[in-house]
Design a protein around this motif. Structure first.
Motif, PDB file in Angstrom:
ATOM      1  N   VAL A 112       0.689  -1.192   0.038  1.00 25.01           N
ATOM      2  CA  VAL A 112       0.194  -0.218  -0.149  1.00 25.01           C
ATOM      3  C   VAL A 112       0.769   1.196   0.065  1.00 25.01           C
ATOM      4  N   LEU A 113       2.070   1.294   0.607  1.00 25.54           N
ATOM      5  CA  LEU A 113       2.769   2.333   0.493  1.00 25.54           C
ATOM      6  C   LEU A 113       3.364   2.709  -0.898  1.00 25.54           C
ATOM      7  N   ILE A 114       3.767   1.610  -1.695  1.00 28.27           N
ATOM      8  CA  ILE A 114       4.187   1.911  -3.193  1.00 28.27           C
ATOM      9  C   ILE A 114       2.885   2.258  -3.916  1.00 28.27           C
ATOM     10  N   LEU A 115       2.049   1.523  -3.804  1.00 27.93           N
ATOM     11  CA  LEU A 115       0.674   2.000  -4.483  1.00 27.93           C
ATOM     12  C   LEU A 115       0.256   3.385  -4.281  1.00 27.93           C
ATOM     13  N   GLY A 116       0.343   3.782  -3.038  1.00 29.44           N
ATOM     14  CA  GLY A 116      -0.290   5.303  -2.633  1.00 29.44           C
ATOM     15  C   GLY A 116       0.951   6.185  -3.267  1.00 29.44           C
ATOM     16  N   ALA A 117       2.187   6.014  -2.980  1.00 32.94           N
ATOM     17  CA  ALA A 117       3.491   6.692  -3.461  1.00 32.94           C
ATOM     18  C   ALA A 117       3.287   6.940  -4.879  1.00 32.94           C
ATOM     19  N   VAL A 118       3.015   5.834  -5.716  1.00 31.95           N
ATOM     20  CA  VAL A 118       2.882   6.191  -7.142  1.00 31.95           C
ATOM     21  C   VAL A 118       1.553   6.836  -7.418  1.00 31.95           C
ATOM     22  N   CYS A 119       0.600   6.698  -6.814  1.00 28.25           N
ATOM     23  CA  CYS A 119      -0.500   7.425  -7.176  1.00 28.25           C
ATOM     24  C   CYS A 119      -0.301   8.960  -6.895  1.00 28.25           C
ATOM     25  N   LEU A 120       0.398   9.193  -5.938  1.00 30.61           N
ATOM     26  CA  LEU A 120       0.814  10.547  -5.677  1.00 30.61           C
ATOM     27  C   LEU A 120       1.747  11.330  -6.805  1.00 30.61           C
ATOM     28  N   LEU A 121       2.502  10.363  -7.087  1.00 28.32           N
ATOM     29  CA  LEU A 121       3.611  10.617  -8.353  1.00 28.32           C
ATOM     30  C   LEU A 121       2.581  11.102  -9.669  1.00 28.32           C
ATOM     31  N   PHE A 122       1.652  10.309  -9.715  1.00 30.63           N
ATOM     32  CA  PHE A 122       0.912  10.669 -10.804  1.00 30.63           C
ATOM     33  C   PHE A 122      -0.033  11.643 -10.869  1.00 30.63           C
TER      34      PHE A 122
END
Length: 152
Positions: A112-122
């Motif tokens: 969930v950390l990686i998914l959340g961070a990537v979504c913030l990147l987008f």
């Protein structure tokens, strides 16, 4: 001054590949909540986990994952989708994974950390040129810096 990029489409291609992969993951999770479990079962699970307002959280989680994932895939409203999905992942981190360490195999928060961070990147970078957002809103172009000649 930075040299011009040799392949200016590469960052946009990277955004496209990332959006497709992450969007597919969220569509699958949202569809699973909707089709396999239904809002009632998801709400009961959320209630068991101590998530406040489990019925509302179940609706939010299901539809943000499903529609947000589709938005990432299409590249439409990506900043909004990215923030909403990141909030969903923040809730998963806080209520489900935080106390279980980092590693996913132990129920931890790495996924969930990686998914959340990537979504913030987008959300922060946008969808890139290969997206519906780019077609609808166009790319914002920064004016080229003025070149001053140096006296000889």
């Amino acid at each position: 001054m930075l040299p011009p990029r040799r392949h200016p489409a590469l960052p946009d291609t990277g955004l496209l590949i990332g959006r497709l992969a992450v969007g597919a993951v969220f569509v699958a999770h949202g569809w699973q909540k909707l089709a396999d479990e239904g809002h009632g079962a998801v709400a009961r699970t959320f209630d068991h986990l101590g998530i406040p307002l489990p019925g509302l959280a179940a609706v939010y989680g299901t539809w943000v994952e499903l529609l947000g994932g589709l938005a990432l895939i299409a590249g439409v409203l990506v900043p909004l989708a990215g923030v909403l999905i990141a909030l969903d992942m923040a809730g998963a981190f806080w209520y489900v994974h935080m106390g279980k360490g980092l590693f996913n195999q132990e129920g931890g928060y790495e996924y969930v950390l990686i998914l959340g961070a990537v979504c913030l990147l987008f959300a922060f970078t946008g969808a890139g040129r290969f997206s519906v957002d780019s077609v609808l809103w166009g790319r914002r172009r920064e004016p080229a810096p003025e070149r001053r000649s140096v006296p000889a």
